[in-house]
Design an enzyme around this catalytic site. Structure first.
Site: not given
Ligand code: 13P
Length: 253
Positions: A8-10, A94, A96, A166, A172, A212
């Protein structure tokens, strides 16, 4: 069951960086592994990399999706737009999106249903905040997220549906759940899935761990019996790191 590793490159990368990444993945042998690999770049990159991703044996997906097909929804991307861009997967829920943008369980469920109904394959992301963990509410929160998304869900199968656990405090931050903690949560998630969709479905549901995951902790995490892959953020931006994680998947019997 075949493990699935997602990158997942965000909101990172560029078209050129993605093409270079895929060339490097191919050189490192991404096409020769039996593990399923899915890259989630920003939407704008998807159509640019469709051919290169296929050439590297890598599937692609959208980091998000909208629940309606078309209309006056400025900024949103429908399931058919994702398909048109060459994607075969999407993420729903997700952390975020849930916690930065404010998506509710209801929105996540609508997105999941719309994506699956369109023929895309979806990854439902779930996980607790640090405050929820500290208050001893991890199980209650994740159970609610899983059950809300799955109840009466249509067009769902073990081929098109994956869960990513997650824990938000691990994303992160360099912190990870210990392999035993993650294994315990994955077993519970499987029980909750069984309660809604039956044990046969639950036994064959792939549940990824995310938060992570790095080359140096991947092997331990991916060898846990209830962990069927990883959803990788930061470490998926570099092809060598990402391939090291793919290679950490234990050999299947
Ligand atoms: P990190 O691997 O950067 O912690 O991100 C995990 C994640 O959010 C993947 O969806």
């Amino acid at each position: 069951m075949k493990q699935i590793i997602g990158g997942n490159w965000k909101m990172n990368g560029s078209g050129l960086a993605a093409l270079e990444f895929l060339r490097e993945m191919k050189r490192l042998g991404s096409g020769s592994v039996s593990t399923e690999i899915v890259l989630f770049p920003p939407f704008t990159i998807l159509p640019l990399i469709a051919d290169a991703a296929a050439d590297a044996g890598i599937e692609t997906g959208g980091q998000d999706i909208f629940w309606l097909e078309k209309g006056a929804f400025t900024g949103e991307i429908s399931p058919s737009l994702l398909l048109d861009a060459g994607a075969s997967w999407f993420l729903a829920g997700h952390s975020e999106r849930r916690h930065v943008i404010g998506e509710t369980d209801d929105i996540v469920r609508r997105k999941l249903q719309a994506g699956l109904s369109s023929g895309l394959r979806g990854i439902l992301c779930v996980g607790e905040l640090i405050e929820e963990r500290d208050a001893g509410r991890t199980e209650e929160v994740v159970k609610r997220q899983v059950e809300y998304a799955l109840r009466d869900l249509e067009c769902v199968s073990n081929e098109n549906f994956v869960i990513a656990y997650e824990p938000v405090w691990a994303i992160g931050t360099g912190l990870t759940a210990t392999p035993d903690e993650a294994q315990r949560m994955h077993s519970l998630i499987r029980e909750w899935v069984a309660g809604i969709s039956g044990s046969d479905f639950a036994d064959n549901t792939r549940i990824q761990y995310g938060g992570s995951v790095k080359p140096d902790n991947a092997a331990e995490i991916l060898s846990m019996p209830s962990i069927n892959g990883a959803l990788v953020g930061g470490a998926s931006l570099d092809a060598e790191n990402f391939m090291d994680i793919v290679r950490a998947v234990p050999l299947q019997d």
